[in-house]
Design an enzyme around this catalytic site. Sequence first.
Site, mmCIF file in Angstrom:
data_model
loop_
_atom_site.group_PDB
_atom_site.id
_atom_site.type_symbol
_atom_site.label_atom_id
_atom_site.label_comp_id
_atom_site.label_asym_id
_atom_site.label_seq_id
_atom_site.Cartn_x
_atom_site.Cartn_y
_atom_site.Cartn_z
ATOM 1 C CB THR A 240 -2.439 -14.173 5.256
ATOM 2 O OG1 THR A 240 -3.774 -14.660 5.059
ATOM 3 C CG2 THR A 240 -1.606 -15.229 5.941
ATOM 4 N NE ARG A 242 -2.765 -4.893 1.948
ATOM 5 C CZ ARG A 242 -2.279 -5.888 1.195
ATOM 6 N NH1 ARG A 242 -1.928 -7.045 1.740
ATOM 7 N NH2 ARG A 242 -2.129 -5.718 -0.104
ATOM 8 C CD GLU A 271 3.364 -5.415 6.247
ATOM 9 O OE1 GLU A 271 2.277 -5.744 6.734
ATOM 10 O OE2 GLU A 271 3.655 -5.562 5.054
ATOM 11 C CG HIS A 289 3.255 -8.587 3.444
ATOM 12 N ND1 HIS A 289 2.658 -7.346 3.519
ATOM 13 C CD2 HIS A 289 2.494 -9.299 2.579
ATOM 14 C CE1 HIS A 289 1.589 -7.311 2.736
ATOM 15 N NE2 HIS A 289 1.466 -8.499 2.148
ATOM 16 N N GLY A 291 3.022 -13.845 2.176
ATOM 17 C CA GLY A 291 1.861 -14.543 1.603
ATOM 18 C C GLY A 291 2.044 -15.011 0.168
HETATM 19 C C1 DGY Z 1 -1.167 -8.657 -2.055
HETATM 20 O O1 DGY Z 1 -1.128 -9.083 -3.194
HETATM 21 O O2 DGY Z 1 -2.095 -7.938 -1.665
HETATM 22 C C2 DGY Z 1 -0.059 -9.032 -1.145
HETATM 23 O O3 DGY Z 1 -0.322 -8.725 0.168
HETATM 24 C C3 DGY Z 1 1.203 -8.339 -1.602
HETATM 25 O O4 DGY Z 1 0.904 -7.021 -1.798
#
Ligand code: DGY
Length: 323
Positions: A240, A242, A271, A289, A291
């Site tokens: 979760t 990058r 992505e 994505h 999260g």
């Molecule tokens: C973050 O906050 O880094 C999430 O991945 C959304 O950008």
Amino acid sequence: MAKPSVIVTRRWPAAVEARLSELFEVRLNHDDRPMDKAALMDALSTADAVFTTVSDRIDAEVLSAEPLTAKLLGSFGVGFNHIDIEAAKARGITVTNTPEVLTDATADLAMTLLLMVARRAGEGERHVRAGAWSGWRPTHMMGTQVTGKTLGLVGFGRIGRALASRAHHGFGMKILFHDPYPPAPEQLAALGAEPCATVEDLLESSDFVSLHCPGGAATRHLINAARLACMKPGAYLVNTSRGDVIEEAALAAALKDGQIAGAGLDVFEGEPKVSPALLAMENVVLLPHLGSATEETRVAMGMMVIENAEAYFAGREPPNRVA
Ligand code: DGY
């Protein structure tokens, strides 16, 4: 006094957009279409601040915009590897982010992926929807027990620790971690967490591995073919953080060869493109994505960008300044 002018690169939750409109001379992105390089450069040459997100690539070329009117980049998100921080600094641009408010949502999602992949939830759901389920039987779609297993966390910052707490206290998991900056001993004790000196040590000893390190050049392809080969044959990988922390082609090969059992992924190297090999596999769970994607969290993230900008425009130090 005139309100500061702000350009927002994507749609934000309605409550946040309403607040933005009260405080700033704001240009919102009602269509939510990603802005290309020329549009981003134009924004930097037009407004006092640009409010950006992970889907904008703010590289050195974008930051070379002339004339430069924007001296603040308010990023909606905790990770800021989409911004060339050195180039921003060189141009005297302040950059802020939104830590903490998304910790719980992201840890919840990492746990979701872990459970889904271990218990074949995505596969099972597809099976039912396809009308293929013929009924209960003792050997049908057996997954892997999560409770009591060992979870290895690569990166033990806020989100890694929040996942550890869920896994340890909720699922009785043993926690291992690798992090060059480990937290205080009392935090480790509360989570029963044990450090591993190397990523390899952690991979060799974990039934589940979850990645919580920052993105960027230092962690690109941290999980490559050689490291995947260190994982236990029945182990699962969750990401979760990058996408490019994992070498996606190497992961697809490891899954195909049965070197590891499965993967739960919320982020991808290219992505929003996902490698066709992964798309074709049953033993991977793929999310777009998500999260931080809860109503509560996304509103809190937006309000934090605003808080940072209000401080900046009032001549105070923004609370979450990264450059
Ligand atoms: C973050 O906050 O880094 C999430 O991945 C959304 O950008």
